[in-house]
Design a protein around this motif. Structure first.
Motif, PDB file in Angstrom:
ATOM      1  N   ASP A   3       0.832  -1.211   0.000  1.00  0.00           N
ATOM      2  CA  ASP A   3       0.000   0.000   0.000  1.00  0.00           C
ATOM      3  C   ASP A   3       0.865   1.259   0.000  1.00  0.00           C
ATOM      4  N   ILE A   4       1.913   1.230   0.837  1.00  0.00           N
ATOM      5  CA  ILE A   4       2.812   2.390   0.910  1.00  0.00           C
ATOM      6  C   ILE A   4       3.511   2.597  -0.429  1.00  0.00           C
ATOM      7  N   ALA A   5       3.973   1.495  -1.039  1.00  0.00           N
ATOM      8  CA  ALA A   5       4.681   1.583  -2.327  1.00  0.00           C
ATOM      9  C   ALA A   5       3.790   2.201  -3.400  1.00  0.00           C
ATOM     10  N   ARG A   6       2.508   1.768  -3.444  1.00  0.00           N
ATOM     11  CA  ARG A   6       1.577   2.323  -4.443  1.00  0.00           C
ATOM     12  C   ARG A   6       1.369   3.816  -4.208  1.00  0.00           C
ATOM     13  N   ARG A   7       1.172   4.200  -2.922  1.00  0.00           N
ATOM     14  CA  ARG A   7       0.941   5.613  -2.633  1.00  0.00           C
ATOM     15  C   ARG A   7       2.163   6.465  -2.960  1.00  0.00           C
ATOM     16  N   ALA A   8       3.355   5.920  -2.725  1.00  0.00           N
ATOM     17  CA  ALA A   8       4.580   6.698  -2.933  1.00  0.00           C
ATOM     18  C   ALA A   8       5.107   6.607  -4.359  1.00  0.00           C
ATOM     19  N   GLY A   9       4.561   5.660  -5.153  1.00  0.00           N
ATOM     20  CA  GLY A   9       5.045   5.485  -6.522  1.00  0.00           C
ATOM     21  C   GLY A   9       6.444   4.903  -6.568  1.00  0.00           C
ATOM     22  N   VAL A  10       6.760   3.983  -5.610  1.00  0.00           N
ATOM     23  CA  VAL A  10       8.083   3.350  -5.571  1.00  0.00           C
ATOM     24  C   VAL A  10       7.898   1.841  -5.454  1.00  0.00           C
ATOM     25  N   THR A  11       9.006   1.114  -5.486  1.00  0.00           N
ATOM     26  CA  THR A  11       8.947  -0.341  -5.333  1.00  0.00           C
ATOM     27  C   THR A  11       8.836  -0.719  -3.865  1.00  0.00           C
ATOM     28  N   LYS A  12       8.430  -1.977  -3.598  1.00  0.00           N
ATOM     29  CA  LYS A  12       8.380  -2.456  -2.216  1.00  0.00           C
ATOM     30  C   LYS A  12       9.780  -2.518  -1.608  1.00  0.00           C
ATOM     31  N   ALA A  13      10.786  -2.772  -2.461  1.00  0.00           N
ATOM     32  CA  ALA A  13      12.165  -2.793  -1.957  1.00  0.00           C
ATOM     33  C   ALA A  13      12.563  -1.420  -1.415  1.00  0.00           C
ATOM     34  N   ALA A  14      12.148  -0.357  -2.135  1.00  0.00           N
ATOM     35  CA  ALA A  14      12.464   0.995  -1.676  1.00  0.00           C
ATOM     36  C   ALA A  14      11.769   1.282  -0.352  1.00  0.00           C
ATOM     37  N   VAL A  15      10.535   0.809  -0.217  1.00  0.00           N
ATOM     38  CA  VAL A  15       9.808   0.982   1.043  1.00  0.00           C
ATOM     39  C   VAL A  15      10.548   0.271   2.174  1.00  0.00           C
ATOM     40  N   SER A  16      11.018  -0.947   1.906  1.00  0.00           N
ATOM     41  CA  SER A  16      11.754  -1.712   2.912  1.00  0.00           C
ATOM     42  C   SER A  16      13.013  -0.972   3.342  1.00  0.00           C
ATOM     43  N   PHE A  17      13.751  -0.426   2.354  1.00  0.00           N
ATOM     44  CA  PHE A  17      14.961   0.317   2.678  1.00  0.00           C
ATOM     45  C   PHE A  17      14.642   1.510   3.591  1.00  0.00           C
ATOM     46  N   ALA A  18      13.584   2.218   3.254  1.00  0.00           N
ATOM     47  CA  ALA A  18      13.235   3.422   4.015  1.00  0.00           C
ATOM     48  C   ALA A  18      12.781   3.078   5.430  1.00  0.00           C
ATOM     49  N   LEU A  19      11.907   2.082   5.547  1.00  0.00           N
ATOM     50  CA  LEU A  19      11.349   1.748   6.855  1.00  0.00           C
ATOM     51  C   LEU A  19      12.395   1.148   7.791  1.00  0.00           C
TER      52      LEU A  19
END
Length: 334
Positions: A3-19
């Motif tokens: 959900d976060i990836a879709r809202r941010a327009g990034v990949t799930k990997a990028a979300v994982s890196f950030a979180l």
């Protein structure tokens, strides 16, 4: 994360890196991802993290005492508040439970460690022949003993000098003229009871006192019963020292019910000062220490042990005697 990836327009990997605060995304992207995560109410999944890095993010405390005595004893409430107050600094939960006996406690440790439910445990109420120590060493489970570093194997301990506290009490009573002093102790299987008993007997001999010890279970009922038995003796003690505040308060009440004056006929001293000691009349002389700080120090040591640091024992300040109205020179005992 999807959900976060879709809202941010990034990949799930990028979300994982950030979180997980890892490199791989730009700072503006990291801030955008974290803002969306906060908006969506995202929280890390502790089970998933335990699978990925082997850490549960929690510590455990198992207490093997009757619930009826634990619920009314200020010592453990203050100790737990100190532990929790330190752990909350990095949002580490404390898993607190009770066990019927040491066998049940050991089974719980094995289960917790196999399932990675906790990253370490606090060990309390060490016994004279404690089966938990070799098991925790065998498991390699981080643990910190809250108590004297005797029979603790390789486990680090946070402790205070029980013998010095006993000496402070007996020297004060002897200085007031007391020669017959009794102690209502805790369960004899507990190591701190053994240490206090040995110190009481040795110090009484050194000071020329007649000392007597009665074992009890920390409850008010047994504290009162032990007091009545001691005071029914043909040569009763002129002072009684109790191993906790609950027994001391009950002992005071029992002595007064027998028509004795405190402290003119019998002086009363409590171990581990608390609000209970000041709510009675006369207020109780007691051994005082900062129990919450004691618990906080143990929590810091366990955090360090779980982080892989090799630790030694840490000695806390010894209890000091706070003199109140329940102690005075001995008078004529009825």
């Amino acid at each position: 994360m999807a959900d976060i990836a879709r809202r941010a327009g990034v990949t799930k990997a990028a979300v994982s890196f950030a979180l997980n605060n890892r490199p791989g995304v730009s700072e503006p992207t990291r801030r955008r991802i974290l803002a969306i995560a906060e908006e969506l109410g995202w929280q890390p999944n502790s089970a998933a993290r335990a699978l990925s890095d082997g850490r549960a993010g929690a510590f455990g405390l198992v207490i093997d005492r009757p619930a009826r005595t634990l619920g009314i004893e200020p010592f453990f409430m203050q100790l737990i508040s100190g532990i929790q107050g330190e752990l909350i600094r990095d949002a580490t939960p404390l898993v607190l439970t009770m066990a019927e006996d040491q066998a049940a406690e050991i089974a719980l440790y094995r289960s917790w460690w196999a399932q990675r439910r906790v990253d370490g445990v606090f060990l309390v109420d060490l016994q004279a022949d404690d089966a938990r120590v070799p098991v925790l060493e065998e498991l390699g489970m981080p643990a910190v003993v809250i108590g004297a570093p005797v029979g603790t194997g390789r486990l680090p301990a946070v402790w205070s000098d029980e013998a010095a506290a006993v000496r402070a009490v007996l020297e004060h009573l002897a200085g007031l003229g007391h020669r017959r002093v009794a102690r209502v102790g805790g369960p004899g299987r507990l190591r701190h009871t053994v240490i206090r008993t040995a110190a009481f007997e040795a110090c009484a001999r050194e000071l020329g006192l007649t000392g007597r010890i009665v074992e009890a279970d920390y409850s008010g009922e047994e504290g009162a019963a032990a007091t009545r038995a001691l005071l029914a003796d043909p040569e009763p003690p002129t002072a009684i020292v109790y191993d906790n505040d609950v027994m001391a308060v009950s002992g005071l009440t029992a002595a007064q019910a027998l028509g004795l004056r405190v402290p003119a006929d019998v002086s009363v001293v409590a171990w581990d000062d608390s609000a209970l000691c000041e709510l009675v009349h006369p207020s109780l002389t007691a051994l005082s220490r900062d129990i919450a700080a004691y618990g906080a120090r143990a929590a810091r040591r366990l955090r360090e042990a779980a982080g892989g640091l090799g630790l030694g024992d840490v000695q806390d300040a010894a209890p000091t005697l706070t003199v109140r109205g329940s102690v005075g020179p001995p008078g004529a005992v009825k």
